[in-house]
Design a protein around this motif. Sequence first.
Motif, PDB file in Angstrom:
ATOM      1  N   MET A  98       5.940  -3.301  13.826  1.00  0.00           N
ATOM      2  CA  MET A  98       5.569  -2.867  15.614  1.00  0.00           C
ATOM      3  C   MET A  98       7.205  -1.591  15.037  1.00  0.00           C
ATOM      4  O   MET A  98       6.802  -0.137  15.611  1.00  0.00           O
ATOM      5  N   GLN A 148       2.851   2.549  18.665  1.00  0.00           N
ATOM      6  CA  GLN A 148       2.803   1.430  19.308  1.00  0.00           C
ATOM      7  C   GLN A 148       1.848   1.794  20.195  1.00  0.00           C
ATOM      8  O   GLN A 148       1.140   0.894  21.196  1.00  0.00           O
ATOM      9  N   GLY A 160      10.307  -4.733  21.977  1.00  0.00           N
ATOM     10  CA  GLY A 160       9.273  -3.723  22.024  1.00  0.00           C
ATOM     11  C   GLY A 160       7.821  -5.065  22.870  1.00  0.00           C
ATOM     12  O   GLY A 160       6.771  -4.197  23.375  1.00  0.00           O
ATOM     13  N   TRP A 210       3.990  -2.827  24.766  1.00  0.00           N
ATOM     14  CA  TRP A 210       3.496  -3.929  24.801  1.00  0.00           C
ATOM     15  C   TRP A 210       3.765  -5.280  25.723  1.00  0.00           C
ATOM     16  O   TRP A 210       2.861  -5.600  25.512  1.00  0.00           O
TER      17      TRP A 210
END
Length: 453
Positions: free
Chosen positions: A143, A151, A176, A184
């Motif tokens: 990521m 992403q 992330g 995400w």
Amino acid sequence: MTSVERSRPYTPQREDPAVLAARTVGRERLLASLQRSFRSAATKANRNHTLLVGPRGSGKSHVIEVALYALRQDAALASRFAVVRLPEDAMGLVGIERVTALVCADLGVRSPPASLAAQQQAIHVALGGRVLLLVAENLDRVMRALGPGGQRDLRSWVETSGDVLLLASTPLLFAGVQDRDKPWYGAFATIAVPPLTPREGHELLLRLAGQHGDSALAEHLRTPRGRARVRALAELTGGSPRVWTILSGCVTPESLDALVPAVHELLEELVPAYQQLLWDLPPGEQVVVEALSTGRYAALTVSELAAATGIGQPQVSKIVRGLAANRWVVADKLPRGDQRRTWYQLREPLLRHHVAYRAGELGAVTLVASLLREYFEVGRARGPATARAAVRLGTEVGTDEAAGLLATVTAALEGSAEARLRVPLELRALVEEPSARAGRGPAAVGGEGSGAA
């Protein structure tokens, strides 16, 4: 010793997966959960992406290899999937286009189109109704390499196509996947990879001895004394499958029985891994880790660390907060006392001993191994009386660092709450009631420890 099958504690993907599966211990529930996820993806439209979370050395890669092997053993289920791996170190993943290009190559798409949309359509066609099982180890690095835009693009493709199931791993949860404003957030079912219990560590050593053709070690491990030595070592290993695997390649019945030589050999084998981990730390964090490894006490306060390192207290406070967030250190406070004071200690006992070992200071680790050997000796009731007897025997290790450690353990046994906080994690069994150690025993001392290993 005659090595029949070489174990690869850092690269299990290079081993025969059947051999990996045969020595797997303590992962039955986790593997069953992954198989349920595969079956659900094969028969339903929903995609339950999975993120394995555990410190380095906790066996995440091993679990992934065994899960994929089990999938391949079910021909009907395997026919519903195409498995593609992203580079484990995330090298070259500078955007979503690089990810889709890698997938195209693995699926045999000839002359993949240039545009992202066309590549994704080519992937959909190549799958032919199968599910793309995308394996992403070190997802935090992936990521980070993709960046915020990459992403978002990856999430958009995964969700809109319905073709992709992710199986990922990370040593720590990261922004992330944790922060609500990140693409995400909420996308993964996170599963913690637990450390091995002492019993599971013993079973792993037995299976490894069998795979290595080391009948003498296997025979010794089955004896009460062999079990006792493994129980003592469990306090040092922190339940790390990688550490147990490395140990299996350097231990003999004689060194295991003496214990101190076994610990010295283990530290020697761990040198390259721990060196790289320490080199990767910023200089300020390196200095603090060194102070926590070589001082009179295993646990120090911010003011003590500032005095030991020459760094100002505000900066030290910031450094230890970062080390704690990345699971390098654990923090303790007195149950009753000034709650502003916090004692910090390295989460991985072997990492602390590595620094001292490299500096040629073997007194502390020799004493620790000797105390654990005596405390967990066959036929001895564990408790304060046995701990005091072990300490009396430990006076034979006549070095300054050993003397300081003995004084700390003795003070803790005499009831000093502060001394108990300063006792190294691997010796807490000697000074704490079992109930006080729940959730923090050898199964929780950290293994891949940490961001640390």
